[in-house]
Every structure is written in C-alpha cells, then in structure tokens.
Design a protein around this motif. Structure first.
Motif, short mmCIF file in Angstrom:
data_model
loop_
_atom_site.label_atom_id
_atom_site.label_comp_id
_atom_site.label_asym_id
_atom_site.label_seq_id
_atom_site.Cartn_x
_atom_site.Cartn_y
_atom_site.Cartn_z
N ASN A 190 4.66 -0.20 18.44
CA ASN A 190 4.95 -0.72 17.10
C ASN A 190 3.60 -0.87 16.40
O ASN A 190 3.14 -1.97 16.16
CB ASN A 190 5.67 -2.07 17.27
CG ASN A 190 5.95 -2.73 15.94
OD1 ASN A 190 5.82 -2.12 14.88
ND2 ASN A 190 6.29 -4.00 15.99
N PRO A 191 2.94 0.27 16.10
CA PRO A 191 1.55 0.18 15.64
C PRO A 191 1.41 -0.28 14.20
O PRO A 191 2.23 0.05 13.34
CB PRO A 191 1.03 1.62 15.78
CG PRO A 191 2.25 2.47 15.71
CD PRO A 191 3.41 1.66 16.21
N HIS A 192 0.36 -1.05 13.96
CA HIS A 192 -0.04 -1.39 12.59
C HIS A 192 -1.06 -0.35 12.12
O HIS A 192 -1.07 0.05 10.96
CB HIS A 192 -0.65 -2.80 12.58
CG HIS A 192 -1.14 -3.23 11.23
ND1 HIS A 192 -0.38 -3.15 10.09
CD2 HIS A 192 -2.34 -3.76 10.84
CE1 HIS A 192 -1.07 -3.59 9.04
NE2 HIS A 192 -2.27 -3.96 9.47
N LEU A 193 -1.91 0.09 13.05
CA LEU A 193 -2.91 1.11 12.74
C LEU A 193 -3.08 2.02 13.95
O LEU A 193 -3.17 1.54 15.08
CB LEU A 193 -4.26 0.45 12.42
CG LEU A 193 -5.49 1.38 12.33
CD1 LEU A 193 -5.39 2.35 11.16
CD2 LEU A 193 -6.78 0.56 12.20
N GLU A 196 -1.79 -9.07 8.97
CA GLU A 196 -0.62 -8.66 9.76
C GLU A 196 -0.65 -9.40 11.09
O GLU A 196 -1.49 -9.15 11.94
CB GLU A 196 -0.65 -7.14 9.99
CG GLU A 196 0.50 -6.60 10.80
CD GLU A 196 1.77 -6.35 9.98
OE1 GLU A 196 2.81 -6.08 10.59
OE2 GLU A 196 1.70 -6.42 8.74
N TYR A 197 0.27 -10.36 11.27
CA TYR A 197 0.28 -11.12 12.53
C TYR A 197 0.85 -10.23 13.64
O TYR A 197 1.81 -9.50 13.45
CB TYR A 197 1.13 -12.38 12.38
CG TYR A 197 1.03 -13.28 13.60
CD1 TYR A 197 -0.07 -14.09 13.79
CD2 TYR A 197 2.03 -13.27 14.57
CE1 TYR A 197 -0.19 -14.90 14.92
CE2 TYR A 197 1.92 -14.06 15.71
CZ TYR A 197 0.81 -14.87 15.87
OH TYR A 197 0.69 -15.66 17.00
N GLN A 245 2.85 -2.48 6.09
CA GLN A 245 1.81 -1.61 5.52
C GLN A 245 1.05 -0.90 6.63
O GLN A 245 -0.16 -1.10 6.78
CB GLN A 245 0.81 -2.42 4.70
CG GLN A 245 1.41 -3.33 3.65
CD GLN A 245 0.34 -3.89 2.73
OE1 GLN A 245 0.05 -3.34 1.68
NE2 GLN A 245 -0.26 -5.01 3.12
N PRO A 246 1.72 -0.07 7.42
CA PRO A 246 1.05 0.56 8.55
C PRO A 246 0.18 1.74 8.10
O PRO A 246 0.27 2.18 6.96
CB PRO A 246 2.21 1.06 9.41
CG PRO A 246 3.26 1.38 8.39
CD PRO A 246 3.11 0.38 7.28
N ARG A 289 0.82 -1.21 0.00
CA ARG A 289 0.00 0.00 0.00
C ARG A 289 0.85 1.27 0.00
O ARG A 289 1.85 1.35 0.72
CB ARG A 289 -0.91 0.02 1.23
CG ARG A 289 -2.00 -1.02 1.19
CD ARG A 289 -3.10 -0.69 2.18
NE ARG A 289 -2.68 -0.84 3.57
CZ ARG A 289 -2.92 -1.92 4.30
NH1 ARG A 289 -3.55 -2.96 3.78
NH2 ARG A 289 -2.55 -1.97 5.55
N ILE A 290 0.44 2.25 -0.77
CA ILE A 290 1.19 3.50 -0.87
C ILE A 290 0.93 4.40 0.35
O ILE A 290 1.85 4.96 0.93
CB ILE A 290 0.78 4.29 -2.15
CG1 ILE A 290 1.19 3.52 -3.41
CG2 ILE A 290 1.36 5.71 -2.14
CD1 ILE A 290 2.62 3.67 -3.84
#
Length: 297
Positions: free
Chosen positions: A190-193, A124-125, A223-224, A92-93
């Motif tokens: 360490n966020p993904h979202l 995302e694990y 891809q955060p 993802r951009i």
C-alpha cells in the motif's frame, strides 16, 4: 519582474532562449502553463514552496561534501510541478513522474530529497515508501543515499530509527524500505511513494509487471507517487520503453493522460552528441554538478 512561481520563471527562461532544453521539456512546460491559464488544474504555491524549503533547509549532500542542497531553477520547477499542481480539492494531480536525465546531474540526490520530504512532511500517516530495483543492491543505492542524507541533519535523524530491513519514523508511523523485484509477493503493498532508480536497466517483462503491481496498489492513498528516474537507455521492451512511449504520445497530444508527468532531458539530435549546446538539453546541471570540461574530454 518577479515571477509568481518557479514554473513560470523556468518557462520564461525556455521561451526567451536563456535556458537550453530539448523539445520534450519544452512541450511539458507548454502543457503545464497553458493548463494553469485555462483552469485545467491549479497551482498551490504553499505546497510547492513547503517542499522546496524543506529540501533546501534539511537535506544534505552526502558524497564528497555535506552542505545543504541548493536546488537549481530546473529542480525548483520540477518540485513545484510534482507537489504544487493540484485539482480543485487541493489534491496533487501527478501520480507518475518519469525523469530522464544525463549522468552526474544529481538524480539520486533528487530522489532521496523527495523521499525525505514525503517521509517527514507530507502529512501521510502510516506512509510506506519503497526504493525498488531488480536486485536489492541496486535498490539500496537510493535507500542508503536517503539514510546518509538524514544522518547529517540532527532534527531528522533523531526521529528515524534504522531497523534490520527498513528505516522507521515513529512519529508518523512511516517506513522506508529497499525492495527487489517480486511481483508475486507485491500484492499486499500500500505504497505512498515508490522510487524506481535507473529504469533503463530494468529488462523486459519483470520490470513491467512490477511497475503495474505498484501502480495498481496506489489506489488506497490520497496523494501517492511513483517516481522513476533514469539516464536515457537502449530499447529493451521493458518499463523504460513503456514509460517513454506513454510520455511521448502524451506530449505530442496523442493521449489523454492526466496523472503522468514526464521530464525528459534528452538531446534532440543524436548526430550532435559532441556539441556542448546540444548536450545541455540532457544535462540541465551543466556548469553546476557537471563541468563542460567533463563533456569535452
């Protein structure tokens, strides 16, 4: 003629005048469409449609009604931009999404649906998802909304466990947590979202620092995403102004941002605050979740 994706369909509506938007929304779609045509980035229809399908098949309303969400064209186009615009490695951009929109246009619901998709299906694990705000009760608004949303769907709720401070999905080792500002303590994240609700009310320096801390913590993920959603606010030298300045500079062609996606649903002419056609620019859901009568009053 059927369109190959919702981005083109929405853009066609804008260019033919069927859909009323302000100048900033028109500019971002012009940028995206020309970027797709010139190979600046690619569109992965599978990724975009997977997110749209998930939201429409698993995410429920949770206030006043409990049926499944039905995304409007502008929302399908937005989801397609967030999840479907990718680079040549299919990554993802966009990392920072900034949505400004009028009240009652379903922004909390939209944010909750994005959380649900990224928690359950994004692949995302060990994802860490944060609902961030200056105070915990504010951070809890989107967090609780997300929880109510998944409670209505047996397939989602049986995978989730509400713990004291978070919601945990064992299958993917994912945790969703509300969070109040504390820039000093945020370094280990360490966020993904990260979902930032109502950033127009984040005063001054604290919000800026917190945003920067979260943004710099995104590096470890593939891809955060930081999603900031707000109604238009007054200038207060905070993160809202900062994002607004970056967004408008980018949309005017004055910066080389590549990871920022601004969707600024605002009126162009403040003098026309009482003109329904002008108000449509800030309220894409007019006639759907907000009635024109609501504005007339």
């Amino acid at each position: 003629m059927p369109f190959s994706n919702y981005i083109y369909e929405y853009y066609d509506g804008i260019t033919t005048g069927k859909i009323v938007v302000g100048k900033w929304v028109r500019l971002i779609y012009e940028y995206i469409v020309s970027g797709l045509q010139n190979g600046l980035f690619l569109f992965n229809a599978k990724k975009a449609n997977k997110a749209i399908r998930f939201i429409e098949n698993f995410c429920h309303h949770c206030e006043g009604r409990t049926d499944l969400l039905k995304l409007e064209l502008w929302q399908k186009a937005a989801v397609s931009l967030i999840f479907g615009i990718v680079d040549e490695d299919n990554v993802r951009i966009f990392r920072e999404v900034f949505i400004v929109i009028g009240r009652k246009n379903g922004k909390t619901l939209f944010a909750s649906a994005v959380i649900a998709y990224m928690a359950y299906l994004d692949g995302e694990y060990g994802a860490k998802i944060y609902c961030l705000a200056p105070k915990l009760e504010q951070a809890n608004i989107v967090y609780d909304n997300f929880f109510q949303m998944i409670k209505k769907e047996p397939e989602l709720s049986e995978l989730a466990k509400k713990r004291r401070s978070d919601i945990y999905i064992e299958e993917s080792n994912t945790a969703i947590k509300p969070l109040a500002f504390n820039a000093k303590k945020s370094d280990g994240f360490n966020p993904h979202l990260v979902v930032n609700d109502e950033v127009a009310s984040w005063r001054g320096d604290g919000g800026l620092k917190q945003y920067e801390v979260m943004k710099s913590a995104l590096g470890a993920r593939r891809q955060p995403l930081i999603l900031s959603i707000s109604t238009a606010g007054y200038e207060n030298d905070g993160i809202f102004d900062e994002l607004m300045a970056r967004s408008t500079a980018f949309l005017k062609g004055g910066s080389k941002e590549r990871r920022l996606l601004p969707l600024l649903y605002m009126i162009d002419d403040v003098e026309k605050w009482n003109d329904l056609e002008e108000l449509k620019k800030a309220n894409p859901n007019m006639g759907v979740s907000v009635s024109p009568e609501f504005f007339k009053e």
